[in-house]
Design an enzyme around this catalytic site. Structure first.
Site, mmCIF file in Angstrom:
data_model
loop_
_atom_site.group_PDB
_atom_site.id
_atom_site.type_symbol
_atom_site.label_atom_id
_atom_site.label_comp_id
_atom_site.label_asym_id
_atom_site.label_seq_id
_atom_site.Cartn_x
_atom_site.Cartn_y
_atom_site.Cartn_z
ATOM 1 N N ASN A 1 -14.224 82.796 13.020
ATOM 2 C CA ASN A 1 -14.329 82.760 11.551
ATOM 3 C C ASN A 1 -13.402 81.692 10.975
ATOM 4 O O ASN A 1 -12.817 81.888 9.915
ATOM 5 C CB ASN A 1 -13.976 84.139 10.967
ATOM 6 C CG ASN A 1 -14.434 84.279 9.526
ATOM 7 O OD1 ASN A 1 -15.509 83.796 9.158
ATOM 8 N ND2 ASN A 1 -13.616 84.898 8.694
ATOM 9 N N PHE B 1 -2.808 88.279 13.250
ATOM 10 C CA PHE B 1 -3.816 88.185 12.189
ATOM 11 C C PHE B 1 -5.229 88.391 12.737
ATOM 12 O O PHE B 1 -6.134 88.718 11.971
ATOM 13 C CB PHE B 1 -3.820 86.777 11.566
ATOM 14 C CG PHE B 1 -2.583 86.399 10.812
ATOM 15 C CD1 PHE B 1 -2.349 86.910 9.549
ATOM 16 C CD2 PHE B 1 -1.663 85.512 11.357
ATOM 17 C CE1 PHE B 1 -1.217 86.543 8.838
ATOM 18 C CE2 PHE B 1 -0.538 85.142 10.651
ATOM 19 C CZ PHE B 1 -0.305 85.658 9.388
ATOM 20 N N SER C 1 -3.853 96.417 5.502
ATOM 21 C CA SER C 1 -4.529 96.188 4.220
ATOM 22 C C SER C 1 -4.327 97.380 3.302
ATOM 23 O O SER C 1 -4.281 98.535 3.758
ATOM 24 C CB SER C 1 -6.020 96.011 4.509
ATOM 25 O OG SER C 1 -6.763 96.050 3.328
ATOM 26 N N ALA C 2 -4.271 97.112 2.013
ATOM 27 C CA ALA C 2 -4.190 98.185 1.013
ATOM 28 C C ALA C 2 -5.423 99.081 1.062
ATOM 29 O O ALA C 2 -5.402 100.182 0.509
ATOM 30 C CB ALA C 2 -4.059 97.581 -0.376
ATOM 31 N N TYR D 1 -13.815 99.354 8.682
ATOM 32 C CA TYR D 1 -12.777 98.304 8.658
ATOM 33 C C TYR D 1 -11.420 98.918 8.330
ATOM 34 O O TYR D 1 -10.431 98.708 9.040
ATOM 35 C CB TYR D 1 -13.136 97.215 7.630
ATOM 36 C CG TYR D 1 -11.970 96.306 7.325
ATOM 37 C CD1 TYR D 1 -11.510 95.401 8.275
ATOM 38 C CD2 TYR D 1 -11.295 96.373 6.093
ATOM 39 C CE1 TYR D 1 -10.407 94.592 8.003
ATOM 40 C CE2 TYR D 1 -10.207 95.564 5.822
ATOM 41 C CZ TYR D 1 -9.767 94.676 6.785
ATOM 42 O OH TYR D 1 -8.667 93.882 6.520
ATOM 43 N N LYS E 1 -7.850 99.491 10.687
ATOM 44 C CA LYS E 1 -6.475 99.087 10.324
ATOM 45 C C LYS E 1 -5.535 100.285 10.437
ATOM 46 O O LYS E 1 -4.416 100.165 10.936
ATOM 47 C CB LYS E 1 -6.448 98.534 8.891
ATOM 48 C CG LYS E 1 -7.131 97.194 8.744
ATOM 49 C CD LYS E 1 -6.359 96.109 9.473
ATOM 50 C CE LYS E 1 -7.033 94.762 9.399
ATOM 51 N NZ LYS E 1 -6.404 93.746 10.240
ATOM 52 N N ASN F 1 -17.980 87.357 -0.119
ATOM 53 C CA ASN F 1 -17.924 88.750 -0.566
ATOM 54 C C ASN F 1 -16.882 88.925 -1.660
ATOM 55 O O ASN F 1 -16.983 89.827 -2.478
ATOM 56 C CB ASN F 1 -17.464 89.675 0.592
ATOM 57 C CG ASN F 1 -18.479 89.728 1.701
ATOM 58 O OD1 ASN F 1 -19.677 89.840 1.437
ATOM 59 N ND2 ASN F 1 -18.017 89.651 2.939
ATOM 60 N N ASN F 2 -15.864 88.098 -1.606
ATOM 61 C CA ASN F 2 -14.689 88.321 -2.458
ATOM 62 C C ASN F 2 -14.776 87.525 -3.750
ATOM 63 O O ASN F 2 -15.432 86.479 -3.821
ATOM 64 C CB ASN F 2 -13.403 87.982 -1.692
ATOM 65 C CG ASN F 2 -13.215 88.902 -0.496
ATOM 66 O OD1 ASN F 2 -13.236 88.458 0.636
ATOM 67 N ND2 ASN F 2 -13.074 90.182 -0.746
ATOM 68 N N LEU F 3 -14.082 88.035 -4.759
ATOM 69 C CA LEU F 3 -14.222 87.503 -6.116
ATOM 70 C C LEU F 3 -13.819 86.023 -6.242
ATOM 71 O O LEU F 3 -14.602 85.207 -6.736
ATOM 72 C CB LEU F 3 -13.371 88.355 -7.076
ATOM 73 C CG LEU F 3 -13.389 87.881 -8.528
ATOM 74 C CD1 LEU F 3 -14.790 87.994 -9.129
ATOM 75 C CD2 LEU F 3 -12.391 88.690 -9.361
ATOM 76 N N ARG G 1 -7.404 94.532 -9.764
ATOM 77 C CA ARG G 1 -6.799 94.388 -8.432
ATOM 78 C C ARG G 1 -5.468 93.668 -8.546
ATOM 79 O O ARG G 1 -5.220 92.931 -9.505
ATOM 80 C CB ARG G 1 -7.703 93.517 -7.525
ATOM 81 C CG ARG G 1 -9.054 94.127 -7.223
ATOM 82 C CD ARG G 1 -8.941 95.333 -6.308
ATOM 83 N NE ARG G 1 -10.244 95.891 -5.967
ATOM 84 C CZ ARG G 1 -10.903 96.791 -6.718
ATOM 85 N NH1 ARG G 1 -10.388 97.221 -7.846
ATOM 86 N NH2 ARG G 1 -12.063 97.259 -6.332
#
Ligand code: NAD
Ligand code: WQD
Length: 336
Positions: free
Chosen positions: A35, A80, A124-125, A148, A152, A196-198, A229
């Site tokens: 990726n 990561f 991740s939060a 996902y 985590k 996918n993300n803003l 967010r």
């Protein structure tokens, strides 16, 4: 310090690598480029004027990762490498558990074999799930709502057990919403396919690659009805890793630490900040809510300040102007 960085060619990894090299650490990157592009690493070399080795390989491959670790003898690992799409994880959950959980197990085995005792992990939060209260602190109940997020959480638990075996340190960083790019505009986020993300989506609308943003719901119980967010500049996130790796070297056991700004921004506030940064309108329309979205969340970032002496310094305007610089200088990401 000698630091192995798995997934170092990726979005957050490349920015962190740059900071580590600038702080005079020695680095080895392991990445399978599933990726990411090796060009990100070339650009980090060019920006820092520093060299480092890169091993193309998969963290799940125990013999290959062991050989790399044996040769490099890292004093710490920043991990990561993994898969990160929430939607995809509901379609191919086993793939996610394989990369994220088995990848970490192989890495820890290889570290144990050479006595490498320090790891910093990208959590991740999303492990918190629906907020019982806000801001989320590190004691908030954990209830991830997708494979996902569960991958985590499982890794967090594995790391706690590993770190409890004596003389070891695991710093588990729970990132909120990383956005933005390096100030040079030479490295940044380069999602493949439809973002996918803003912020990547907004960036691609602004640069003319997409017609308009779909705002997923404007009827949430938030100040303007759109989702809120805690966006954090990727360069702030990078510096949190530099602090975490030093902390790990001087502490034993596992610590979970939120990495956010503590400030929420709504979708429409992000759009407005981006329009100002880019100096042009970002067309948008209101679309139905996206399944699985939470109305609002943001971090209690006080533990990071207390333990790491770290706090975010960049504003939403900085995040948008750097994202725009990267997108406008590289309209097709690393592809050109
Ligand atoms: P990214 O996809 O840009 O980077 C991940 C890197 O790991 C890529 O270079 C990819 O090629 C590599 N990789 C994936 N699987 C691998 C494997 N099995 N072996 C070797 N390399 C592999 O993602 P990112 O945004 O930089 O995220 C980095 C980490 O932070 C991930 O673990 C992600 O889950 C976590 N995280 C990201 C966000 C976010 O919004 N970006 C938020 C919270 C947590
Ligand atoms: C932000 C806001 C959307 C796209 C995800 C993962 C999380 C973490 C970070 C890895 C929400 C709205 C978005 C669009 C929109 N990643 N939105 N139109 O969902 O908070 O977090 O990335 O760990 O696990 O879930 O981030 O950027 O997708 O969404 O209106 O085209 O923007 O509804 O309110 P999210 P996001």
């Amino acid at each position: 310090m000698r630091i192995l960085i798995t997934g170092g060619a990726g979005y957050i990894g490349s920015h962190t690598l740059l900071d580590l090299l600038s702080a005079d650490h020695e680095a080895l990157v392991v990445d399978n480029f599933s990726n990411s592009s090796p060009k990100a690493l070339d650009r980090v070399r060019e920006l820092t004027n520093r060299n480092f080795d890169v091993a193309e390989g998969d963290v799940r491959d125990l013999s290959s990762i062991s050989a790399r670790i044996e040769a490099f003898k890292p004093e710490a690992v920043i991990h990561f490498a993994g898969l990160k799409s929430v939607g995809e994880s509901t379609e191919i959950p086993l793939h996610y558990y394989d990369h994220n959980v088995n990848g970490t197990l192989a890495l820890l085995r290889a570290m144990d074999a050479v006595g490498c005792r320090n790891i910093v992990f990208s959590s991740s939060a999303t492990v918190y799930g629906d907020p019982e209260y806000l801001p989320y602190d590190e004691h908030h109940r954990l209830a991830p709502a997708n494979p996902y997020g569960r991958s985590k959480l499982f890794v967090e638990e594995i790391l706690k057990d590993w770190a409890a075996t004596g003389g070891k340190s695991a710093v588990i960083l729970r990132y909120f919403n990383p956005v933005g790019a390096h100030v040079s505009g030479r490295i940044g986020e380069d999602p493949w396919g439809v973002p996918n993300n803003l912020v990547p989506f907004v960036s691609q609308v602004a640069v003319g690659r997409r017609e308009k943003l779909h705002v997923f719901g404007n009827d949430y119980d938030t100040r303007d009805g759109t989702g809120v967010r805690d966006y954090i500049h990727v360069c702030d996130l990078a510096s949190a890793h530099v602090a975490a790796v030093s902390f790990a070297a001087n502490h034993n056991g596992a610590e979970v630490i939120n990495v956010g700004t503590g400030i929420g921004a709504s979708v429409l506030e992000v759009v407005k900040a981006f329009e100002t940064a880019a100096g042009k309108p970002v067309p948008y329309g209101i679309a139905p809510r996206r399944a699985g979205d939470i109305a609002e969340y943001y971090a209690d970032a006080s533990k990071a300040k207390r333990l790491l002496g770290w706090s975010a310094k960049y504003t939403l305007a900085d995040m948008c102007s750097s994202a725009w610089k990267w997108q406008s200088m590289n309209p097709n990401g690393y592809e050109d």
